[in-house]
Design an enzyme around this catalytic site. Structure first.
Site, mmCIF file in Angstrom:
data_model
loop_
_atom_site.group_PDB
_atom_site.id
_atom_site.type_symbol
_atom_site.label_atom_id
_atom_site.label_comp_id
_atom_site.label_asym_id
_atom_site.label_seq_id
_atom_site.Cartn_x
_atom_site.Cartn_y
_atom_site.Cartn_z
ATOM 1 N N GLU A 164 0.824 -1.222 0.000
ATOM 2 C CA GLU A 164 0.000 0.000 0.000
ATOM 3 C C GLU A 164 0.854 1.266 0.000
ATOM 4 O O GLU A 164 0.777 2.093 0.929
ATOM 5 C CB GLU A 164 -0.948 0.009 1.191
ATOM 6 N N GLU A 321 -6.723 -7.781 -0.153
ATOM 7 C CA GLU A 321 -7.045 -7.811 1.283
ATOM 8 C C GLU A 321 -8.477 -7.344 1.490
ATOM 9 O O GLU A 321 -8.912 -6.385 0.851
ATOM 10 C CB GLU A 321 -6.178 -6.824 2.074
HETATM 11 C C1 GAL Z 1 -4.009 -2.794 5.331
HETATM 12 C C2 GAL Z 1 -2.574 -3.277 5.312
HETATM 13 C C3 GAL Z 1 -2.425 -4.598 6.034
HETATM 14 C C4 GAL Z 1 -3.104 -4.546 7.364
HETATM 15 C C5 GAL Z 1 -4.555 -4.163 7.155
HETATM 16 C C6 GAL Z 1 -5.371 -4.133 8.419
HETATM 17 O O1 GAL Z 1 -4.138 -1.457 4.988
HETATM 18 O O2 GAL Z 1 -2.141 -3.413 3.992
HETATM 19 O O3 GAL Z 1 -1.061 -4.898 6.178
HETATM 20 O O4 GAL Z 1 -2.474 -3.614 8.177
HETATM 21 O O5 GAL Z 1 -4.608 -2.877 6.583
HETATM 22 O O6 GAL Z 1 -6.715 -3.806 8.125
#
Ligand code: GAL
Length: 676
Positions: A164, A321
């Site tokens: 990110e 994710e």
């Molecule tokens: C995202 C990040 C992950 C984790 C996640 C938690 O933004 O890429 O590594 O931190 O948030 O929601």
């Protein structure tokens, strides 16, 4: 192996990971946080859940390079072998989002500096200045070692660069960044006169006589030159992109044939111009987290998924994710209720995702994210979440035929990061103007009308759409204006919201009456902006109620569809229509909501013969993916009662035939395959 999908003009050739063959399922896997005995159980449970792809090593820099130049890959070798033996493919991370403490200790000035001059501390992650040569060298070294070691490992099907970029920190205002900004400006403007002209530096005596006088636009006594801030935003996106490219090029060179991605955070990360970024990845991947407290968060999810597919030029993308239930970083971390994770996951699939991955596989015991949900919760396999994770694996395996099929959209919305940056700088006519607000208002109404939306760049090809909505395009380049004009002239239809077409790429107001870039297209002139007081409302002759904004509109070819009944523009045109060439241009000069927007959109649909699908109940989402032999209708019921939708084919999740219609239970999802 030939996994190349068809090339799209203007986009990089795309590649999909060679495995898994169907929809990818899995998540971020952080085995380094656990004793090795746990790994075998992880892998066994992954198989039970149908997991076929995991992302590994994303924040493991200190574990693969515990001190400068000493590499410890033995644990990662064992892990990749274990996963491969279980037929679980690996998305291997470069660990460069988490510079280790030895590095930050040795190079303390690499830590980013905020606009207010605060040096950000260590002990977290993402602690690096995007322009730091020391960081670049260290990131290059560790990426090179990883690429050499794992280029031919059979488990590795995808590279995941960093994490990110731009979130949570994008901009850096240290001296090194300021120097890099000057270099970037030199490349953009070539001579200082051009920069002085673009930035309007005669204002407040800001004229530059030498490049070295230019600083990053750090916090100052008052508002800093908006053109300078806009260029700094462009520079920041480019500086981070250089970091990505550096690692990508190493991976391409040393590990040819394995696609490279970096996980985007579309819709929330303002720092990156993802239209540009998307042409640099082999495959687009995105992270999405619900804004859990919003009642309509499923609409926001649909919007982000549509935006992701759009920057991917319509090609399949990876949901890299999302969460099985609550996150840990919102003010109130609302847990997902039964069936919600499944609806969320399949809504992404409906809109083009060919991978459903989560942060994270196993809930951690320590560290800042220990209260974040996971596929395997703290409570283990006896939990509802685990049972839903296993069921989702089965669903995704039944949806295998969707892999590689495409979503076709009905209408388009213009989206532009530069317009977002520019609109939200200081000293605009009202603090109530925000970029996403208008986009979401129009998107929400199109969603409620059951229309599927593509997002388009303002200078992109609009020819495929009967209707293009243009919210909040405050910054409109001459090329974008010409593009919109040509589109409408040729028979297209636009709905434009207030405060669009006001400035050019340098944040300079177009000469003459507002909206300079779109005056002729809209057939009107706005003599004055009339922002409303907090809570003030205006009524329109068609019953629409507006707030936040009104305008003193003078017709110059357009006709008034509704006029202001009261408020500062009483008696004047509020919503207008202009025949321009073979098309239609509609203009809405106040902030209307929900049903009221439905009115103007209905008029616009009628003008181009667009019929929103009939017979679909409210709060039921219907999206179609199409392949060479079949189409797949995904129906998601967000209602508290069952809903019936007309469709003929075979339901993939239940295996039942649908001769004419399918009934979807409350909160459920059905996917119907119909032959073409
Ligand atoms: C995202 C990040 C992950 C984790 C996640 C938690 O933004 O890429 O590594 O931190 O948030 O929601």
């Amino acid at each position: 192996m030939d996994t190349t999908l068809d090339a799209v003009p203007g986009a990089a050739p795309a590649q999909w990971p060679r495995r898994p063959a169907g929809i990818a399922y899995g998540g971020d896997y952080n085995p380094e946080q656990w004793p090795e005995e746990v790994w075998a159980e992880d892998v066994a449970l992954m198989r039970e859940a149908g997991v076929n792809l995991v992302s590994v090593g994303i924040f493991a820099w200190a574990m693969v390079e515990p001190e400068e130049g000493r590499y410890t890959f033995d644990w990662l070798d064992r892990l990749l072998d274990l996963l491969h033996a279980a037929e679980i493919a690996v998305d291997l991370g470069t660990p460069t989002a988490a510079p280790p403490s030895w590095f930050l200790h040795r190079h303390p000035h690499v830590r980013p500096v905020t606009r207010d001059g605060q040096v950000l501390g260590s002990g977290g992650r993402q602690s690096f200045c995007p322009s730091s040569p020391e960081y670049a060298a260290a990131a290059e070294r560790v990426t090179t070692q990883l690429a050499r070691r794992y280029a031919t490992h059979p488990a590795v099907v995808l590279w995941h660069v960093n994490n990110e970029y731009g979130a949570p920190v994008g901009e850096c205002y240290c001296a090194v960044s300021a120097a890099a900004f000057r270099d970037w400006l030199r490349a953009r403007y070539r001579d200082l006169d051009a920069l002085n002209e673009a930035w309007g530096t005669t204002f407040w005596s800001q004229r530059y006589g030498d490049w070295s006088e230019i600083d990053a636009p750090r916090t100052a006594a008052t508002v800093v030159n908006p053109a300078q801030r806009l260029d700094f935003a462009r520079f920041t996106s480019d500086a981070l992109l250089d970091n990505y490219r550096r690692e990508r090029d190493i991976l391409h060179r040393l590990a040819p044939g394995i696609p490279v991605t970096t996980n985007f955070q579309l819709a929330n990360c303002k720092a990156l111009d993802y239209w540009r970024w998307a042409t640099e990845v082999d495959v687009v991947s995105n992270d999405h987290y619900l804004q859990a407290e919003r009642a309509d968060n499923h609409v926001e999810l649909a919007m982000c998924a549509d935006l992701t597919r759009s920057v991917a030029a319509g090609r399949p993308w990876l949901l890299m994710e999302h969460s099985t239930s609550a996150v840990n970083w919102q003010a109130r971390n609302i847990a997902k209720r039964p069936g919600e994770m499944r609806r969320n996951s399949l809504a992404h699939v409906a809109r083009g995702a060919d991978a459903v991955l989560f942060f994270q596989w196993r809930a951690g015991r320590r560290g800042a994210e220990k209260f974040h949900s996971a596929m395997l919760p703290h409570g283990g396999t006896g939990t509802r979440i685990w049972r839903e994770v296993v069921d989702l694996g089965l669903d995704l395996s039944a949806l295998r035929p969707l892999r590689g099929t495409r979503v076709s959209a009905d209408v388009a919305i213009v989206w532009d990061w530069a317009a977002w940056w520019a609109l939200e700088l200081e000293w605009r006519p009202s603090v109530d103007l925000t970029y996403r607000e208008r986009i979401e208002a129009y998107y929400g109404q199109l969603w409620r009308d059951h229309l599927t939306v593509d997002f388009v760049h303002p200078e992109g090809d609009l020819g495929a759409y009967p209707l293009v909505v243009v919210p909040s395009l405050y910054l409109t380049t001459p090329a974008a204006a010409a593009n919109l004009r040509a589109y409408v002239d040729g028979g297209g239809s636009v709905v434009v919201s207030y405060f669009s077409g006001i400035v050019d790429a340098d944040d300079a107001v177009y000469p003459g009456a507002y909206p300079g870039a779109l005056r002729d297209l809209l057939g009107l002139e706005v003599e004055e902006f009339l922002p409303l007081r907090e809570g003030e409302r205006v009524r329109l002759s068609d019953g629409t109620v507006g707030d936040v904004w009104a305008e003193d509109v003078r017709l110059a070819g357009a006709t008034a569809v509704a006029t202001y009944v009261d408020g500062p523009a009483a008696g004047g045109p509020a919503i207008t229509h202009h025949r321009f060439g073979a098309g239609h241009a509609w203009y809405v000069s106040t902030r209307a909501h929900g049903e009221d927007l439905r009115g103007v959109l209905r008029n616009a649909y009628a003008g181009v013969g667009l019929m929103p699908p009939a017979g679909i109940p409210d709060d039921v989402e219907v999206v179609r993916r199409t392949g060479p032999d079949a189409s797949y209708t995904v129906i998601i019921n967000h209602r508290a009662d069952a809903a019936t939708v007309a469709v003929t084919g075979m339901e993939l999740l239940t295996g039942e035939p649908c001769p004419g219609s399918v009934t979807v239970p409350a909160g459920g999802v059905r996917v119907v395959a119909s032959s073409r």
